[in-house]
Design a protein around this motif. Structure first.
Motif, PDB file in Angstrom:
ATOM      1  N   ARG A 104       0.992  -1.382   0.087  1.00 50.14           N
ATOM      2  CA  ARG A 104       0.013  -0.041  -0.017  1.00 50.14           C
ATOM      3  C   ARG A 104       0.998   1.483   0.071  1.00 50.14           C
ATOM      4  NH1 ARG A 104      -4.982   1.005  -1.648  1.00 50.14           N
ATOM      5  NH2 ARG A 104      -5.834  -0.856  -0.714  1.00 50.14           N
ATOM      6  N   GLN A 107       1.832   2.524  -3.366  1.00 52.38           N
ATOM      7  CA  GLN A 107       0.988   3.115  -4.079  1.00 52.38           C
ATOM      8  C   GLN A 107       0.472   4.655  -3.295  1.00 52.38           C
ATOM      9  OE1 GLN A 107      -2.812   0.614  -3.932  1.00 52.38           O
ATOM     10  NE2 GLN A 107      -1.479  -0.976  -4.158  1.00 52.38           N
ATOM     11  N   GLN A 280      -8.036  -4.726  -0.387  1.00 50.54           N
ATOM     12  CA  GLN A 280      -7.464  -3.794  -0.688  1.00 50.54           C
ATOM     13  C   GLN A 280      -8.260  -3.011  -1.950  1.00 50.54           C
ATOM     14  OE1 GLN A 280      -4.148  -6.379  -2.409  1.00 50.54           O
ATOM     15  NE2 GLN A 280      -2.753  -5.795  -0.809  1.00 50.54           N
ATOM     16  N   THR A 284      -9.443   1.411  -1.181  1.00 46.45           N
ATOM     17  CA  THR A 284      -8.892   2.446  -2.202  1.00 46.45           C
ATOM     18  C   THR A 284      -9.720   3.696  -2.121  1.00 46.45           C
ATOM     19  OG1 THR A 284      -7.548   0.955  -3.272  1.00 46.45           O
ATOM     20  CG2 THR A 284      -8.129   2.835  -4.428  1.00 46.45           C
TER      21      THR A 284
END
Length: 290
Positions: A104, A107, A280, A284
């Motif tokens: 994560r 990202q 996940q 987001t």
């Protein structure tokens, strides 16, 4: 959880509302403020810094944790990961979600992964001290929210919790609803007393009933209906030895919206890759609103 206990808990929740709002008092009181951090080491994982830290709880007790963040400075959303109870499995610790947090962070996110202590390293004893330890653990996690909101310079934090970690996450989603953007609760029980009485203490009959009453003000089932609009994703294995179908249905039915409920056939209490991919994806858009 027996059917009769499930019915009793539903009635109690509907009649009395959230324990958090009973009498207007906070069952997990503490004072917000700056957090002292000691760094013990740092590892660069391809542009993601994994910091081995200790932060101080409000009573001065140390909390060991990983602080995971992009090496490149920026304004990032934040997550708090709360692990399961599965000793002697090494993932029964801040390690459980470390790879997930690193992915994560690549990202663009900052994550805190604390080592939880009750009931991991603090014994269940069968009296009011167990309730006090649930409160103390929750307060240490509220301090973790202080750390994260200051570190990531955000107002809200998304949370992922598994097993006991997920139960603590549900408490935070109510007690700190102004600072929580979303919560994922994985294979959680509705009450702390159920697992403590069954797997730690071996209680039965009147002893179980008396013990259950001690926890009423801190049980997750009394908080899921009072999240102030914080979205929740429930993830459950089907079947799960530790979470009966009746418990799952009761907890999900009482949770206020927005909520999502997903089942993973034969995934086991640890859940699986499909559950990981789902959370996940679900997280987001909620991180974008942190």
């Amino acid at each position: 959880m027996s059917r009769s206990l499930g019915v009793a808990l539903i009635a109690a929740a509907l009649l009395s509302g959230s324990a958090a709002s009973a009498g207007g008092t906070d069952p997990f009181p503490y004072r917000r403020g700056p957090v002292t951090i000691t760094e013990h080491g740092v590892e660069d994982r391809g542009g993601v810094l994994v910091r081995d830290i200790t932060y101080q709880g409000r009573a001065g007790e140390p909390v060991r944790a990983y602080l995971v963040e992009p090496a490149r400075k920026g304004h990032y959303p934040a997550l708090l990961y709360l692990h399961w109870f599965e000793p002697p499995n090494p993932t029964s610790s801040r390690l459980e979600f470390l790879d997930e947090a690193v992915a994560r962070a690549r990202q663009g996110a900052v994550a805190l992964l604390p080592d939880l202590t009750f009931p991991w390293s603090v014994d269940v004893v069968g009296d009011r001290r167990d309730v006090a330890n649930v409160v103390a653990q929750t307060v240490r996690l509220r301090v973790g929210l202080d750390l994260l909101t200051a570190r990531a310079k955000v107002d809200k934090v998304a949370m992922v919790g598994h097993d006991y970690g997920g139960m603590y996450g549900l408490l935070l989603a109510s007690a700190d609803r102004d600072r929580v953007s979303a919560v994922v609760a994985m294979n959680v029980d509705a009450t702390f007393s159920n697992w403590f009485a069954t797997f730690f203490l071996g209680l039965s009959g009147d002893a179980t009933i008396a013990y259950e009453k001690l926890f009423e003000r801190v049980d997750p089932i009394h908080f899921v209906a009072q999240r102030g609009g914080v979205p929740v994703l429930f993830q459950f294995a089907e079947p799960d030895f530790f979470v009966p179908d009746s418990t799952r249905r009761t907890l999900v039915s009482l949770a206020e919206r927005p909520k999502d409920h997903r089942l993973y056939p034969d995934a086991g209490h640890e859940l699986d890759a499909a559950a990981r991919a789902d959370r996940q994806a679900w997280l987001t858009p909620h991180l974008e609103r942190s």
